[in-house]
Every structure is written in structure tokens, then in C-alpha cells.
Design a protein around this motif. Sequence first.
Motif, PDB file in Angstrom:
ATOM      1  N   ILE A  97      11.041  41.490  25.902  1.00 24.33           N
ATOM      2  CA  ILE A  97      11.357  40.664  26.819  1.00 24.33           C
ATOM      3  C   ILE A  97      10.268  39.998  27.831  1.00 24.33           C
ATOM      4  CG2 ILE A  97      13.193  40.482  28.706  1.00 24.33           C
ATOM      5  CD1 ILE A  97      14.342  42.947  27.626  1.00 24.33           C
ATOM      6  N   ASP A 102       7.683  43.980  29.000  1.00 24.26           N
ATOM      7  CA  ASP A 102       8.972  44.566  29.081  1.00 24.26           C
ATOM      8  C   ASP A 102       9.538  44.593  27.767  1.00 24.26           C
ATOM      9  OD1 ASP A 102      10.081  45.240  32.229  1.00 24.26           O
ATOM     10  OD2 ASP A 102       8.912  42.900  32.142  1.00 24.26           O
ATOM     11  N   LEU A 110      16.813  32.368  22.745  1.00 23.81           N
ATOM     12  CA  LEU A 110      16.772  31.871  23.929  1.00 23.81           C
ATOM     13  C   LEU A 110      16.548  30.392  23.750  1.00 23.81           C
ATOM     14  CD1 LEU A 110      14.330  33.436  26.534  1.00 23.81           C
ATOM     15  CD2 LEU A 110      16.520  33.025  26.764  1.00 23.81           C
ATOM     16  N   ILE A 180      19.136  27.527  30.924  1.00 23.86           N
ATOM     17  CA  ILE A 180      18.667  28.503  29.794  1.00 23.86           C
ATOM     18  C   ILE A 180      19.898  28.933  29.137  1.00 23.86           C
ATOM     19  CG2 ILE A 180      17.354  30.443  29.193  1.00 23.86           C
ATOM     20  CD1 ILE A 180      15.378  29.744  31.108  1.00 23.86           C
ATOM     21  N   ARG A 182      21.116  32.232  26.539  1.00 22.63           N
ATOM     22  CA  ARG A 182      20.669  33.249  25.905  1.00 22.63           C
ATOM     23  C   ARG A 182      21.848  34.015  25.024  1.00 22.63           C
ATOM     24  NH1 ARG A 182      16.407  36.411  28.277  1.00 22.63           N
ATOM     25  NH2 ARG A 182      16.098  37.511  26.575  1.00 22.63           N
ATOM     26  N   HIS A 205      17.151  43.612  36.919  1.00 23.03           N
ATOM     27  CA  HIS A 205      16.466  42.530  37.190  1.00 23.03           C
ATOM     28  C   HIS A 205      17.351  41.479  38.150  1.00 23.03           C
ATOM     29  CE1 HIS A 205      18.450  41.051  33.510  1.00 23.03           C
ATOM     30  NE2 HIS A 205      18.400  39.979  34.023  1.00 23.03           N
ATOM     31  N   ASP A 207      18.600  37.550  38.303  1.00 16.67           N
ATOM     32  CA  ASP A 207      18.444  36.202  37.707  1.00 16.67           C
ATOM     33  C   ASP A 207      17.614  35.303  38.682  1.00 16.67           C
ATOM     34  OD1 ASP A 207      19.579  37.272  35.373  1.00 16.67           O
ATOM     35  OD2 ASP A 207      21.221  36.468  35.758  1.00 16.67           O
ATOM     36  N   PRO A 208      16.742  34.715  38.218  1.00 23.69           N
ATOM     37  CA  PRO A 208      16.091  33.402  39.139  1.00 23.69           C
ATOM     38  C   PRO A 208      16.733  32.453  39.478  1.00 23.69           C
ATOM     39  CG  PRO A 208      14.891  33.809  37.032  1.00 23.69           C
ATOM     40  CD  PRO A 208      15.932  34.585  36.936  1.00 23.69           C
ATOM     41  N   GLN A 209      17.678  31.914  38.617  1.00 28.27           N
ATOM     42  CA  GLN A 209      18.272  30.670  38.782  1.00 28.27           C
ATOM     43  C   GLN A 209      19.358  30.677  40.145  1.00 28.27           C
ATOM     44  OE1 GLN A 209      17.978  32.170  35.830  1.00 28.27           O
ATOM     45  NE2 GLN A 209      16.799  31.095  34.555  1.00 28.27           N
ATOM     46  N   PHE A 278      22.432  30.098  32.093  1.00 29.83           N
ATOM     47  CA  PHE A 278      21.579  30.264  33.104  1.00 29.83           C
ATOM     48  C   PHE A 278      21.501  28.774  33.750  1.00 29.83           C
ATOM     49  CE2 PHE A 278      20.104  33.527  30.542  1.00 29.83           C
ATOM     50  CZ  PHE A 278      20.521  34.685  31.540  1.00 29.83           C
ATOM     51  N   THR A 314       8.069  33.547  38.452  1.00 34.84           N
ATOM     52  CA  THR A 314       8.897  34.348  37.508  1.00 34.84           C
ATOM     53  C   THR A 314       8.109  34.743  36.471  1.00 34.84           C
ATOM     54  OG1 THR A 314      10.930  33.256  38.417  1.00 34.84           O
ATOM     55  CG2 THR A 314      11.223  34.504  36.236  1.00 34.84           C
ATOM     56  N   TYR A 315       7.596  33.893  35.541  1.00 33.13           N
ATOM     57  CA  TYR A 315       7.005  33.974  34.472  1.00 33.13           C
ATOM     58  C   TYR A 315       5.710  34.894  34.334  1.00 33.13           C
ATOM     59  CZ  TYR A 315      10.704  31.989  31.732  1.00 33.13           C
ATOM     60  OH  TYR A 315      12.070  31.720  31.323  1.00 33.13           O
ATOM     61  N   SER A 317       5.906  37.762  36.171  1.00 38.03           N
ATOM     62  CA  SER A 317       6.469  38.925  36.811  1.00 38.03           C
ATOM     63  C   SER A 317       6.885  39.808  35.625  1.00 38.03           C
ATOM     64  CB  SER A 317       7.384  38.571  37.973  1.00 38.03           C
ATOM     65  OG  SER A 317       8.591  38.251  37.226  1.00 38.03           O
ATOM     66  N   ARG A 318       7.125  40.911  36.031  1.00 42.89           N
ATOM     67  CA  ARG A 318       7.834  41.961  35.315  1.00 42.89           C
ATOM     68  C   ARG A 318       9.292  41.797  35.631  1.00 42.89           C
ATOM     69  NH1 ARG A 318       4.806  46.264  32.732  1.00 42.89           N
ATOM     70  NH2 ARG A 318       6.719  46.915  31.856  1.00 42.89           N
ATOM     71  N   LEU A 319      10.138  42.200  34.495  1.00 45.21           N
ATOM     72  CA  LEU A 319      11.722  42.231  34.928  1.00 45.21           C
ATOM     73  C   LEU A 319      12.059  42.736  36.330  1.00 45.21           C
ATOM     74  CD1 LEU A 319      13.715  43.258  31.929  1.00 45.21           C
ATOM     75  CD2 LEU A 319      13.644  41.261  32.837  1.00 45.21           C
ATOM     76  N   ARG A 323      11.086  39.320  42.816  1.00 51.58           N
ATOM     77  CA  ARG A 323      10.243  38.193  42.938  1.00 51.58           C
ATOM     78  C   ARG A 323      10.364  37.430  44.203  1.00 51.58           C
ATOM     79  NH1 ARG A 323      11.311  39.362  37.780  1.00 51.58           N
ATOM     80  NH2 ARG A 323      13.303  39.082  37.791  1.00 51.58           N
TER      81      ARG A 323
HETATM   82  C1  GA4 Z   1      15.893  36.919  33.402  1.00 56.40           C
HETATM   83  C2  GA4 Z   1      17.062  35.778  33.293  1.00 56.40           C
HETATM   84  C3  GA4 Z   1      16.931  35.235  31.813  1.00 56.40           C
HETATM   85  O1  GA4 Z   1      17.300  36.053  30.901  1.00 56.40           O
HETATM   86  C4  GA4 Z   1      15.621  34.740  31.971  1.00 56.40           C
HETATM   87  C5  GA4 Z   1      14.683  35.916  31.613  1.00 56.40           C
HETATM   88  C6  GA4 Z   1      12.960  35.648  31.311  1.00 56.40           C
HETATM   89  C7  GA4 Z   1      12.959  35.684  30.021  1.00 56.40           C
HETATM   90  O2  GA4 Z   1      13.497  36.542  29.081  1.00 56.40           O
HETATM   91  O3  GA4 Z   1      11.854  35.092  29.132  1.00 56.40           O
HETATM   92  C8  GA4 Z   1      12.550  36.672  32.106  1.00 56.40           C
HETATM   93  C9  GA4 Z   1      13.241  37.258  33.162  1.00 56.40           C
HETATM   94  C10 GA4 Z   1      14.564  36.411  33.004  1.00 56.40           C
HETATM   95  C11 GA4 Z   1      12.697  37.413  34.592  1.00 56.40           C
HETATM   96  C12 GA4 Z   1      11.223  37.760  34.645  1.00 56.40           C
HETATM   97  C13 GA4 Z   1      10.441  37.127  33.478  1.00 56.40           C
HETATM   98  C14 GA4 Z   1      11.163  36.191  32.771  1.00 56.40           C
HETATM   99  C15 GA4 Z   1      11.712  37.616  31.199  1.00 56.40           C
HETATM  100  C16 GA4 Z   1      10.590  38.220  32.295  1.00 56.40           C
HETATM  101  C17 GA4 Z   1      10.021  39.482  32.215  1.00 56.40           C
HETATM  102  C18 GA4 Z   1      15.614  33.547  30.623  1.00 56.40           C
HETATM  103  C19 GA4 Z   1      15.048  34.223  33.131  1.00 56.40           C
HETATM  104  O4  GA4 Z   1      15.011  32.750  33.293  1.00 56.40           O
HETATM  105  O5  GA4 Z   1      14.439  35.148  33.899  1.00 56.40           O
END
Ligand code: GA4
Length: 338
Positions: A97, A102, A110, A180, A182, A205, A207-209, A278, A314-315, A317-319, A323
Motif C-alpha cells: 500500500i 505499508d 486504484l 480517486i 478504489r 489511517h 483519508d486525506p481528501q 475519495f 501524503t505520498y 508518509s506512511r499510512l 499527516r
Molecule cells: C489513504 C486513502 C486512499 O486509499 C489513498 C491511499 C494512498 C494509496 O493507497 O496510495 C496512501 C494513503 C491513502 C495515505 C498515505 C499514503 C498514500 C497510501 C499511503 C501509504 C488512495 C489516499 O489518497 O491516501
Amino acid sequence: MVVLSNPGLDQISLLRSPKAIACSPCVPVIDLSKPDAAASVVEACEEFGFLKVTDHGIPVELMQRLEAEAVKFFSLSPVEKERSGPPDPFGYGNRKIGANGDIGWLEYLLFAVASKPLSYTFMDFLREPAACSFSSALKEYLAAVRKLASKVLELMAEGLDIEPRDVISRLVMDENSDGIFRLNHYPPCPVLRGYNYGLTGFGEHTDPQVISVLRSNNSTGLQISLKDGSWVSVPPDEESFFINVGDSLQVLTNGRFRSVKHRVVASGWESRVSMIYFFGPPLAEKIAPLPQLMGEGEHSLYKEFTWDEYKKATYKSRLADNRLGLFEKREVADDQRL
Ligand code: GA4
């Protein structure tokens, strides 16, 4: 937390199953046809950052059609599925992930979703003539869920008593908005049968959106974290949608709404299929508290940033990382708490 050393399971962490309390009455259920829906949505976003919506007008057959297409895709051979991967960040993914280490007990697709015209990342498997039914189900589903998201975001504005009513929804309905989609498949894990453990399907985690709209089949697994830090299981309901408040909406409401921490725990028996849309704003959009919501003398709890800046952070970072913590103004939070 235990880490299983079975090679098939890599280093995916195990969670003791009964840890989360099943808590159906505490997940707010909002009937969208009721006159008090707007106030109830706001209450749920403040307390939980999470709610279930019923009477939403989307036919269950449409959800089942897309679910059946997803199941068909996930039952292809690994080679066929991998033609649509690896996710960079869009495509087919298995166990991994994001890009920072992760892992979870799932496979997924996705897609990036553009608003106008409504379109999504094209993947290899969609070239097959048989994928026509997948494309039409996906397009119809995305269009229907967009309308639902817009309605829920307008109810939020109504419940918050702010004008114009589309002040939040227009951010994510804009033609440049950044969506996005999923599709997740959490396969059953026979090794766990008879044990009191679940496997981390998707680690904790937020969600960033702005918001996320989730629908799943009738398998358990989704858990949300309450204000006191305890985890509760969300009973599945294949006819309803679940709404998560994301980090961006927490900022837009200056912390009034809560971006909900959640996770999925996979079990030994069931196969869980979930689909989540998302809703993000355009990349250039400034994410800051809505002026209509700021009381006299109230200051923003966050440094100013654009969605593009937040997405980049966000990208990296870890789950489980916090953030939003990178953008918090701690001194303001301390002052305003006094
Ligand atoms: C969490 C929410 C969405 O599923 C996502 C995820 C994204 C991914 O799977 O690529 C992220 C995760 C999410 C947040 C932190 C980063 C980015 C994996 C990850 C470790 C699609 C999103 O937008 O952020």
C-alpha cells in the motif's frame, strides 16, 4: 500486536479479533429523506467523523453489478491482473500500500477519477471486449456516487448554517477536482481459522481528501476509532453507504469535524469487497477554514496549504502517520482551548 512469520503472509501484523467492540448503535445512521438529516449529519461529523446513509436513492443492483465485475477481475490469474499494475500510484496492487513500506492482506485497483468529462485511469484489462460491462458499471456507479456526495456535502453546509449551500460541494465537483476510486478485495485467510486473530487488511489511517464514500459487501472488517481512542467494528450493510470525513474537511471546518481514523481487519473466513470514492479538490485549491465558519477572534488551527502540497506530503508518509500534524499551528490550538 503480533507479527506472523508464515512466509505467505509476509510481515503483515495480526490483531486480536475481539479487541474492537461491535457497536452498531453508535455508528450514526442518517436517513437522507428525513427533514432532520442536515442537523444529524453535522452531529455525526463532529462526534465520529463517520456516518452511514440510508434512503440514498442509488439502486442496490448498481452496487452489486460493480461488485460482481470487481470479483470477476480479482479472480483472474496473477499474471493477468499484474498487467494492470504496479500502482504508480494507479493500477493493480497486491499487499503493498503506497510507496513507503505499508503492507496489508488485500489486493486492489486504484483509479484516478476526473470530473469533466467523468473519466478514470485506463488499465490494460479494460482493453478486453469483455470489460465493456465493467466500464459501464463503473461509470454509472461513479456518476451516482458523485451526486450522493454532493447531496451530503450540501446537507453539511445546511446543518452548519452556512451559505452558499454548495460552498463545500463545489470544491470536489469542480471540473479540475482530484478524485480517486478504489476497489479492494480482502481474501479469506485460511491460516487464521480457529484462532482469535484478524490480519491487518488496511492499516489504520485517516483519508486525506474532503470526504470518502464507501460501500462494501456483507463482510465485517471495517473499524473506526472513537474520540477516546477505542476501536469499534462497523457492522456491514451492503445496501447503504458509509461516509468518512477526511483531513481536508477537518481543516475546512477548523477542526469542528473530525477526520476519522479507520482500518480494516481481514478474517479467516470471509472475502470482503469494498469500493470507495475519495473526493479531493483541485490541486491548486487552498485548504483553509471556511470564513463563514470562523467565530469572532477565532484563528485557523492550520498553516495555509494547497491540496497539491498536502497530497505531496501524503505520498511521502506512511499510512498511520499524522499527516495533518505537519500543518498544525500548535500555539493557536493551545490558546483557543483555554
Ligand atoms: C489513504 C486513502 C486512499 O486509499 C489513498 C491511499 C494512498 C494509496 O493507497 O496510495 C496512501 C494513503 C491513502 C495515505 C498515505 C499514503 C498514500 C497510501 C499511503 C501509504 C488512495 C489516499 O489518497 O491516501
